[in-house]
Design an enzyme around this catalytic site. Structure first.
Site, mmCIF file in Angstrom:
data_model
loop_
_atom_site.group_PDB
_atom_site.id
_atom_site.type_symbol
_atom_site.label_atom_id
_atom_site.label_comp_id
_atom_site.label_asym_id
_atom_site.label_seq_id
_atom_site.Cartn_x
_atom_site.Cartn_y
_atom_site.Cartn_z
ATOM 1 N N SER A 284 -1.055 -15.955 4.835
ATOM 2 C CA SER A 284 -1.080 -15.187 3.583
ATOM 3 C C SER A 284 0.139 -15.557 2.748
ATOM 4 O O SER A 284 1.213 -15.856 3.301
ATOM 5 C CB SER A 284 -1.061 -13.684 3.876
ATOM 6 O OG SER A 284 -0.910 -12.941 2.670
ATOM 7 N N TYR B 270 2.872 -6.687 8.005
ATOM 8 C CA TYR B 270 1.887 -7.733 7.701
ATOM 9 C C TYR B 270 2.597 -9.023 7.286
ATOM 10 O O TYR B 270 2.281 -10.115 7.782
ATOM 11 C CB TYR B 270 0.961 -7.256 6.587
ATOM 12 C CG TYR B 270 -0.121 -8.249 6.222
ATOM 13 C CD1 TYR B 270 -1.224 -8.437 7.056
ATOM 14 C CD2 TYR B 270 -0.052 -8.979 5.041
ATOM 15 C CE1 TYR B 270 -2.226 -9.337 6.725
ATOM 16 C CE2 TYR B 270 -1.052 -9.883 4.704
ATOM 17 C CZ TYR B 270 -2.134 -10.057 5.549
ATOM 18 O OH TYR B 270 -3.124 -10.952 5.211
#
Length: 267
Positions: free
Chosen positions: A129, A142
């Protein structure tokens, strides 16, 4: 001979889009899910795999090789979102996220490598990501799990270079998928000191996902990488602001960059 591709988390979202495009292009595609019975209408086979359970990873790889006797491309796509103030996220949920986003992909690679070494070829694509390039407020866990997989990719590439196995990393920005519905949200507690800023940031994050790009953009990027003889170490797939944020982090003073993020998230 058609190349065999395994996509973890291939039952929905980005993974499904990648699988369907590769299928159209003549690849033999398999996806995975913790509950494959929930996807009877998938255009390609879905195998059972839970990234937090090593035995299911091992079983999935064994079944795949029983069926095809080879694996040309592994796409570590499955992952799980998590949001919340780090202080208020339980240790259990933090560990669970790392099990899914980091340790699961590492274990999948470990089970696949002996087979790829034997066939003297293979490509492993780790999907992380753009959030993994920076510590984002209320997405710190995350960011950390995806950032760790970025570094693992860099190290792994150098360790496996003598086996004719290639590895690369693809960091997507926000895409219109169901990740927001599937991620773990630490609850917005009434008596929390983070109630207002976390609540506002959570709303903003959901808006970004809902207004994200079409997953087919990511699918086409993956196809292009597979068709490349020598993939780069890192790829970024997203909007201009998402990709430029990585460049700005490299060139701006830390405090300036931090102020930019605070302004963006209205904190």
């Amino acid at each position: 001979m058609s190349k065999v591709v395994l996509i973890t988390g291939g039952s929905s979202g980005i993974g499904k889009s990648i699988g369907e495009l590769l299928l159209e292009k003549g690849y033999i595609v398999y996806g995975t899910s913790r509950n494959p019975q929930n996807y009877p209408n998938s255009r390609f086979p879905i195998l059972a795999l839970d990234l937090t359970q090593k035995d299911t990873i091992k079983s999935c790889i064994e079944i795949l090789f029983e069926k095809e006797n080879r694996l040309d491309v592994l796409i570590n796509n499955a992952g799980k979102g998590i949001t919340g103030p780090i202080e208020e996220i339980s240790e259990v949920e933090i560990k669970r996220n790392f099990e899914t986003n980091l340790f699961g992909p590492i274990n999948t690679i470990k089970f696949v490598l002996p087979h790829m070494r034997k066939q003297n070829s293979g490509l492993i694509i780790n999907i992380t990501s753009i959030a993994g390039y920076m510590g984002l407020p209320y997405r710190g866990i995350y960011s950390a799990s995806k950032g760790a997989l970025e570094l693992i990719t860099e190290a792994f590439r150098m360790e496996i270079k003598d086996f004719n196995i290639q590895m690369t990393n693809v960091a997507p920005g926000d895409f219109a998928t169901n990740i927001a519905a599937g991620r773990y949200h630490a609850p917005v507690l009434e008596n929390s000191l983070y109630k207002i800023p976390y609540g506002n940031t959570l709303t903003l994050m959901n808006e970004h996902v809902n207004g994200g790009s079409n997953p087919t953009i990511m699918a086409n990027a993956i196809l292009k990488i597979i068709q490349t003889n020598k993939p780069k170490i890192h790829y970024k797939v997203g909007g201009f602001l998402e990709k430029i944020s990585i460049v700005l982090k490299r060139i701006l003073p830390d405090r300036v960059y931090e102020k930019m993020l605070l302004k963006f998230y209205k904190l």
